[in-house]
Scaffold this motif. Structure first.
Motif, short mmCIF file in Angstrom:
data_model
loop_
_atom_site.label_atom_id
_atom_site.label_comp_id
_atom_site.label_asym_id
_atom_site.label_seq_id
_atom_site.Cartn_x
_atom_site.Cartn_y
_atom_site.Cartn_z
N LEU B 228 5.33 -2.82 -22.45
CA LEU B 228 4.77 -1.50 -21.41
C LEU B 228 5.04 -0.23 -22.35
CD1 LEU B 228 4.44 -0.02 -18.90
CD2 LEU B 228 7.06 -0.13 -18.31
N ILE B 229 3.91 0.29 -22.52
CA ILE B 229 3.74 1.44 -23.29
C ILE B 229 4.08 2.69 -22.05
CG2 ILE B 229 2.41 3.01 -24.58
CD1 ILE B 229 3.11 0.48 -25.99
N ALA B 230 5.08 3.20 -22.06
CA ALA B 230 5.24 4.36 -20.89
C ALA B 230 5.14 5.61 -21.59
CB ALA B 230 6.47 4.15 -20.66
N ASN B 231 4.23 6.42 -21.15
CA ASN B 231 3.80 7.67 -21.30
C ASN B 231 4.87 8.56 -20.73
OD1 ASN B 231 1.42 7.04 -23.03
ND2 ASN B 231 0.68 6.46 -21.04
N THR B 232 5.64 9.41 -21.62
CA THR B 232 6.93 10.14 -21.09
C THR B 232 6.75 11.36 -21.82
OG1 THR B 232 7.93 9.26 -22.89
CG2 THR B 232 8.35 7.91 -20.98
N VAL B 233 7.71 12.34 -21.28
CA VAL B 233 7.97 13.59 -21.84
C VAL B 233 9.49 13.73 -22.28
CG1 VAL B 233 7.80 15.97 -21.16
CG2 VAL B 233 6.17 14.64 -20.13
N LYS B 234 9.41 14.19 -23.31
CA LYS B 234 10.61 14.67 -23.89
C LYS B 234 11.39 15.64 -23.11
CE LYS B 234 13.08 13.95 -28.18
NZ LYS B 234 12.82 13.42 -29.72
N GLY B 235 12.63 15.46 -22.64
CA GLY B 235 13.18 16.36 -21.88
C GLY B 235 12.76 16.54 -20.50
N LYS B 236 12.17 15.39 -19.92
CA LYS B 236 11.41 15.66 -18.72
C LYS B 236 12.41 16.01 -17.50
CE LYS B 236 8.40 14.53 -15.59
NZ LYS B 236 7.02 15.27 -15.32
N GLY B 237 11.90 17.11 -16.90
CA GLY B 237 12.79 17.58 -15.75
C GLY B 237 13.37 18.90 -16.03
N VAL B 238 13.51 19.35 -17.19
CA VAL B 238 14.06 20.55 -17.48
C VAL B 238 12.87 21.33 -18.16
CG1 VAL B 238 15.92 21.63 -18.93
CG2 VAL B 238 16.48 19.67 -17.74
N SER B 239 12.54 22.48 -17.45
CA SER B 239 11.28 23.18 -17.96
C SER B 239 11.33 23.47 -19.48
CB SER B 239 11.32 24.41 -17.09
OG SER B 239 12.34 25.18 -16.92
N TYR B 240 12.47 24.01 -20.06
CA TYR B 240 12.59 24.67 -21.46
C TYR B 240 12.69 23.58 -22.46
CZ TYR B 240 17.60 24.39 -20.80
OH TYR B 240 18.85 24.24 -20.81
N MET B 241 12.90 22.40 -21.86
CA MET B 241 13.17 21.26 -22.84
C MET B 241 11.88 20.63 -23.11
SD MET B 241 16.70 19.69 -21.94
CE MET B 241 18.33 20.39 -21.88
N GLU B 242 11.24 20.73 -22.12
CA GLU B 242 9.97 19.39 -22.21
C GLU B 242 9.09 19.57 -23.27
OE1 GLU B 242 7.86 19.20 -18.30
OE2 GLU B 242 9.81 18.18 -17.14
N ASN B 243 8.85 18.58 -24.11
CA ASN B 243 7.88 18.31 -25.19
C ASN B 243 8.41 19.27 -26.31
OD1 ASN B 243 5.76 16.57 -24.46
ND2 ASN B 243 4.88 17.99 -23.05
N LYS B 244 9.56 19.48 -26.30
CA LYS B 244 10.08 20.53 -27.42
C LYS B 244 11.17 19.48 -28.29
CE LYS B 244 8.60 24.38 -26.28
NZ LYS B 244 8.89 24.73 -24.99
N LEU B 245 10.86 19.56 -29.69
CA LEU B 245 11.50 19.05 -30.73
C LEU B 245 12.97 19.29 -30.63
CD1 LEU B 245 11.11 16.73 -33.01
CD2 LEU B 245 10.84 18.74 -34.71
N GLU B 246 13.20 20.30 -30.60
CA GLU B 246 14.59 20.78 -30.70
C GLU B 246 15.57 20.17 -30.00
OE1 GLU B 246 11.93 22.89 -30.05
OE2 GLU B 246 12.32 24.39 -28.94
N TRP B 247 14.95 19.72 -28.52
CA TRP B 247 15.84 19.01 -27.64
C TRP B 247 16.24 17.60 -28.08
CZ3 TRP B 247 19.25 22.03 -25.53
CH2 TRP B 247 18.78 23.48 -25.29
N HIS B 248 15.71 17.07 -29.07
CA HIS B 248 16.21 16.01 -29.78
C HIS B 248 17.70 16.30 -30.17
CE1 HIS B 248 15.50 11.96 -31.73
NE2 HIS B 248 16.56 12.35 -32.51
N TYR B 249 17.82 17.49 -30.83
CA TYR B 249 19.25 17.89 -31.18
C TYR B 249 20.09 18.80 -30.48
CZ TYR B 249 16.83 15.41 -35.08
OH TYR B 249 16.13 14.74 -35.88
#
Lengths: 302, 276
Positions: B228-249
């Motif tokens: 199952l290839i699940a299309n997701t959003v990093k940081g999903k649910g927190v406005s300032y985190m979504e799709n932001k690389l820095e919230w990996h760390y």
């Protein structure tokens, strides 16, 4: 030892239906009997050693006891992290079998040699490594490995049978008893045969006790440690010095307050002249040949 | 803002688990928040709602451990008291899952590319034992850079492991860049399809859609392993985190934590109340 290995695996696996044998696409003209005996419990995982060991961990999680077989360097170095993380940390009954330890694959070249394997593997958590010096040791070691059911590495080489009268003390096998011993030799693996050849020199006969170390990390009984104390000790191993038998043994001896009077370590030197040859050629370059062993032992007699 | 397709019967659970995850990272002052938020909905659908006793769930992307711990706490496998030890000295719950500690964590993970070979072995064992066990392996898309992914995929195909279900959390970001800029799309559905897998793509934050997809995949005993290839959003649910690389760390400041909780409440919990 490969013949003894395949015969023993066939017998043991016939008696235990929880044994699975995975090969990394090796075994031509050696493991056909195992293929026939195990049926679906024989798996060729292809040329993919990392996956082989991960799959073995998964099989072990479900109750199987799993052998992973290849040429020694391929089953040690390529999948070291899989063995460490997936097998050793979880104490899984996964048993790596490396054929041709040391310079065993000779002229095949450095990619096919395993001279740092025991340093890599014997330092891991929850592991045992077995290094038969003689062909007849393979079957009882396999039985022990299966019975112990813990992460294991078995390093196979080529060897004759154990001399008569051998006695076991912890990790050590006393294979030559001297009536007028002036010193001791401890050898690792089939290179022990070179020690036996060296001792045929008439100046050396009956002057040294010889032991083999059968498994690492070492179990050195206190009485054996003190038996090795105060006399010259020569350690012979087809493995690099760092992390090998000599280092592990010296730490044990010093911790026991049982220092030998002299301590000489003969070990694999890698590829000092950048040239390649058969196993004997590399042993000679490293000073592991019978003549050099005899020279060192003779120096102890002066 | 949240689209209506994301509002499901499970949104309250999605919100509560997110708050629990944020709380863990807040008290630990730790990173990997974005990675946990991108995969928690996949874990709700599989670990919480579809995993049976004879099945195995492996979190191969071990850096999302807080999400795993929150879900296991929800299941009662990790107590509140144990959960409170997260990241502290003497804990069984370090930043990446530890070995031999919790029934719901069969293997230590954290070095990428290990979960799929292990899961493949477990699936193979279940086939040999005939115990009907299924294996869910949750991976990141960056993790498919690892060669073991493709060693295991071919092994699973060769051995017809249709009881193996791989979930790829495809958020498009990895450790130091977008996946597209590193090695390209190594999780491309066409690659899996070419190997012979049964493949499905889905919205990785719509629990209803994930459930329907998982049910479709697990229903077929066709000899094909599943992905199952699940299309997701990093940081999903927190406005300032979504799709932001820095919230990996990054860890959150107090103000960021408050904002994150407010975002989750608004998106998942208040929205449901409003709907009701």
């Amino acid at each position: 030892m490969r013949k003894e290995f395949s015969a023993a695996i066939e017998r043991i696996a016939r008696e235990d239906d929880k044994i699975i044998f995975i090969t990394g696409d090796l075994g031509y003209n050696a493991l056909e009997n195992v293929v026939d005996a195990l049926g679906p419990r024989f798996i060729n995982a292809g040329v993919a050693e990392q996956n082989m060991v991960g799959v073995a961990a998964g099989l072990a999680y479900k109750g199987y006891k799993v052998f992973c077989y290849s040429i020694a360097p391929f089953v040690v170095y390529r999948c070291l992290e899989q063995f460490r993380n997936d097998v050793c940390l979880h104490k899984m009954p996964v048993f790596l079998v490396g054929n041709g330890g040391g310079y065993g694959y000779g002229i095949m070249g450095s990619t096919h040699h395993a001279i740092e394997d025991l340093a890599c593997l014997s330092s891991l958590q929850n592991v045992n490594t077995y290094i038969p010096a003689f062909a007849d040791e393979v079957e009882p070691m396999l039985e022990q490995i299966v019975a112990e059911g813990r992460p294991t590495y078995l390093r196979l080489g080529a060897g004759a049978n154990t001399p008569d009268g051998a006695q076991t003390y912890g990790s050590f096998k006393h294979i030559v008893h001297s009536t007028a011993s002036i010193g001791n030799v401890v050898a690792l693996g089939p290179v022990a045969a070179n020690v036996l050849t060296a001792l045929k020199d008439e100046l050396l006969v009956d002057q040294f006790d010889v032991f083999t170390a059968t498994n690492l990390p070492l179990d050195l009984p206190n009485d054996l440690a003190h038996r090795l104390a105060g006399k010259p000790l020569l350690v012979v191993e087809e493995h690099v010095s760092i992390g090998g038998l000599a280092q592990q043994l010296s730490v044990k001896l010093l911790a026991d307050g049982a220092a030998p009077s002299h301590f000489v370590s003969l070990s694999a030197q890698g590829y000092p002249n950048g040239l390649y040859g058969d196993q004997k050629y590399h042993q000679q370059l490293s000073g592991l040949d019978p003549a050099n062993i005899a020279r060192h032992l003779a120096s102890f007699t002066n | 803002m949240t689209s209506t397709t994301e509002l499901t019967d499970f949104q309250s659970l999605q919100g509560q688990l997110r708050l629990k995850i944020l709380s863990l990272y807040h008290q630990a002052h730790a990173g990997h928040i974005g990675c946990s938020l991108s995969c928690v909905d996949l874990m709700i659908a599989t670990l919480l709602l579809r995993k049976r006793d004879q099945d195995t769930f492996l979190l191969s992307k071990g850096h999302a451990a807080a999400s795993l711990y929150a879900c296991l706490n929800h299941l009662g496998d990790i107590s509140d008291a144990e959960l409170a030890t997260y990241y502290h000295n003497g804990t069984t719950l370090p930043a990446h899952p530890a070995p031999n500690q919790h029934k719901g964590i069969p293997f230590a993970t954290g070095s990428l590319g290990h979960g799929l070979p292990i899961g493949t072995g477990i699936a193979q064992a279940s086939k040999m034992l005939g115990d009907g066990g299924r294996v869910f392996v949750l991976m990141s898309d960056g993790e498919t850079n690892e060669g073991t992914t493709w060693e295991a995929a071919h092994f699973a195909m060769q051995h017809q492991l249709d009881n193996l279900i791989i979930l790829v959390d495809k958020n498009g970001l990895q450790g130091f860049d977008k996946t597209a800029n590193v090695l390209g799309d190594t999780a491309d559905v066409r690659t899996w399809k070419a190997i012979g897998f049964e493949t499905v793509e889905a919205d990785g934050h719509n629990v209803d859609e994930i459930l329907a997809t998982v049910d479709q995949l697990t229903a077929s005993s066709n000899g094909k392993p599943k992905v199952l290839i699940a299309n997701t959003v990093k940081g999903k649910g927190v406005s300032y985190m979504e799709n932001k690389l820095e919230w990996h760390y990054l860890p959150m400041t107090e103000a960021q934590y408050e904002q994150a909780c407010a975002d989750v409440n608004e998106r998942y919990l208040l929205a449901q109340t409003t709907q009701a």
